[in-house]
Design a protein around this motif. Structure first.
Motif, PDB file in Angstrom:
ATOM      1  N   LEU B 117      38.599  10.084 -23.208  1.00  0.00           N
ATOM      2  CA  LEU B 117      39.608  10.438 -24.205  1.00  0.00           C
ATOM      3  C   LEU B 117      39.046  10.307 -25.609  1.00  0.00           C
ATOM      4  O   LEU B 117      39.445  11.020 -26.515  1.00  0.00           O
ATOM      5  N   ARG B 118      38.085   9.390 -25.763  1.00  0.00           N
ATOM      6  CA  ARG B 118      37.507   9.185 -27.095  1.00  0.00           C
ATOM      7  C   ARG B 118      36.757  10.423 -27.563  1.00  0.00           C
ATOM      8  O   ARG B 118      36.560  10.614 -28.755  1.00  0.00           O
ATOM      9  N   LEU B 119      36.317  11.252 -26.611  1.00  0.00           N
ATOM     10  CA  LEU B 119      35.603  12.473 -26.996  1.00  0.00           C
ATOM     11  C   LEU B 119      36.507  13.425 -27.765  1.00  0.00           C
ATOM     12  O   LEU B 119      36.025  14.284 -28.495  1.00  0.00           O
ATOM     13  N   PHE B 120      37.834  13.246 -27.596  1.00  0.00           N
ATOM     14  CA  PHE B 120      38.756  14.115 -28.323  1.00  0.00           C
ATOM     15  C   PHE B 120      38.657  13.918 -29.833  1.00  0.00           C
ATOM     16  O   PHE B 120      39.200  14.703 -30.592  1.00  0.00           O
ATOM     17  N   ARG B 121      37.974  12.863 -30.232  1.00  0.00           N
ATOM     18  CA  ARG B 121      37.771  12.636 -31.676  1.00  0.00           C
ATOM     19  C   ARG B 121      37.124  13.860 -32.310  1.00  0.00           C
ATOM     20  O   ARG B 121      37.327  14.147 -33.484  1.00  0.00           O
ATOM     21  N   VAL B 122      36.298  14.551 -31.548  1.00  0.00           N
ATOM     22  CA  VAL B 122      35.537  15.666 -32.116  1.00  0.00           C
ATOM     23  C   VAL B 122      36.480  16.778 -32.604  1.00  0.00           C
ATOM     24  O   VAL B 122      36.134  17.537 -33.517  1.00  0.00           O
ATOM     25  N   PHE B 123      37.704  16.837 -32.037  1.00  0.00           N
ATOM     26  CA  PHE B 123      38.664  17.846 -32.494  1.00  0.00           C
ATOM     27  C   PHE B 123      39.114  17.600 -33.923  1.00  0.00           C
ATOM     28  O   PHE B 123      39.681  18.489 -34.557  1.00  0.00           O
ATOM     29  N   ARG B 124      38.864  16.414 -34.427  1.00  0.00           N
ATOM     30  CA  ARG B 124      39.282  16.115 -35.806  1.00  0.00           C
ATOM     31  C   ARG B 124      38.522  16.974 -36.808  1.00  0.00           C
ATOM     32  O   ARG B 124      38.994  17.186 -37.916  1.00  0.00           O
ATOM     33  N   VAL B 125      37.348  17.444 -36.417  1.00  0.00           N
ATOM     34  CA  VAL B 125      36.569  18.280 -37.335  1.00  0.00           C
ATOM     35  C   VAL B 125      37.349  19.548 -37.674  1.00  0.00           C
ATOM     36  O   VAL B 125      37.261  20.066 -38.795  1.00  0.00           O
ATOM     37  N   VAL B 126      38.137  20.035 -36.719  1.00  0.00           N
ATOM     38  CA  VAL B 126      38.912  21.264 -36.942  1.00  0.00           C
ATOM     39  C   VAL B 126      39.902  21.067 -38.098  1.00  0.00           C
ATOM     40  O   VAL B 126      40.239  22.014 -38.798  1.00  0.00           O
ATOM     41  N   LYS B 127      40.343  19.830 -38.313  1.00  0.00           N
ATOM     42  CA  LYS B 127      41.285  19.562 -39.399  1.00  0.00           C
ATOM     43  C   LYS B 127      40.673  19.903 -40.755  1.00  0.00           C
ATOM     44  O   LYS B 127      41.386  20.217 -41.700  1.00  0.00           O
TER      45      LYS B 127
END
Lengths: 53, 243
Positions: B117-127
């Motif tokens: 689940l921690r890998l979902f951090r990478v979606f923050r770049v889209v912000k």
């Protein structure tokens, strides 16, 4: 004594921005700055800790 | 009063276009939160700083999502409960929600299988797309050429499968599983060529040569499509300012 409501008006190329609550804006900006500083310190701390591990 | 506050919150949340100090401060804070929030993904060892970064950034993103949901009617442009549903299923809102998921691993101790689940951090770049004009241009460009890129992508996938199947039949000793053949085909067509798997038979080498030549043409296609669209976007913006 009558309290005078302060407002700030800036005319820019993109339009007129009128801020009716200057004090509230200043408090909000201050909070953002404080949290930003905390984030920078945490980030630097994490990187330094990793380097010195 | 509530509507005035909601309007003000919306103005602050949206990327600042006028000299609004509150909006600029918020944009800076969120950009910094995204960048600092990615630091834990660059580190091998967990320490107290990493835990606090996770806690603080997750809280900030949860608050941001909450406020964006609150002002969804302004964002979508119409006053109705449907605006809130429309916002929740919009692409940026989905990315925002995915970037909050890592908070689960911070507040609840979960098994190692779910640390993914921690890998979902990478979606923050889209912000960051919201706060960077350059990334807005790039996302506009990609949106316009998505059908052409999709067609090229399908062509590439089909070719990878065909060459993988051919090599799997011609040189079965090279590969443990079909996935290895797919891996080899991908590395060959993209002309990376790690050299960990290489053909030894004549036919295998011929197929490899054809893969490399086809790869040069196919991999260059998206570059040309995106470049042409990017130039058109830049020219459009230039002529808009000149008018």
């Amino acid at each position: 004594m009558q309290k005078r409501r302060q407002s700030s008006q800036l005319i820019t190329d993109e339009g007129v921005f009128l801020d009716k609550h200057v004090k509230r804006t200043k408090i909000f900006v201050f909070i953002c700055i404080v949290i930003s500083i905390i984030l920078i310190v945490l980030g630097a701390g994490a990187l330094i800790t990793e380097i010195t591990y | 009063m509530s509507e005035e506050l909601k309007r003000r919150v919306y103005e602050i949340l949206e990327p600042s276009t006028v000299k609004d100090p509150a909006s600029k401060a918020y944009d800076f804070l969120m950009t910094l939160a995204v960048i600092v929030g990615l630091i834990p993904m660059m580190l091998k060892h967990e320490n107290s700083f990493v835990i606090w970064i996770d806690v603080l950034t997750s809280l900030l993103f949860m608050i941001d999502y909450g406020f964006r949901l609150y002002t969804a009617d302004y964002k979508m442009g119409y006053k109705s409960y449907k605006a809130y549903f429309a916002y929740v299923v919009s692409p940026m809102a989905i990315f925002d929600l995915l970037s909050i998921i890592p908070v689960v691993s911070v507040f609840w101790k979960i098994s190692s299988a779910f640390t993914l689940l921690r890998l979902f951090r990478v979606f923050r770049v889209v912000k960051l797309v919201r706060y960077s004009k350059s990334m807005v241009i790039i996302s506009n460009v990609l949106r316009k050429v998505r059908k052409q890129i999709g067609a090229v992508f399908v062509l590439v996938i089909v070719y990878i499968f065909i060459s993988a199947m051919l090599m799997f039949q011609l040189e079965p000793s090279l590969f443990d599983t079909f996935f290895d053949a797919l891996y080899w085909a991908t590395i060959s067509i993209t002309t990376i060529g790690y050299g960990d798997i290489y053909p030894v038979t004549l036919l295998g080498r011929i197929i490899t040569m054809i893969s490399a030549l086809v790869g040069l043409a196919v991999i260059a296609l998206p570059t040309g499509i995106i470049t042409a669209s990017y130039m058109a976007e830049i020219t459009k913006k230039k002529s808009k300012y000149e008018l």
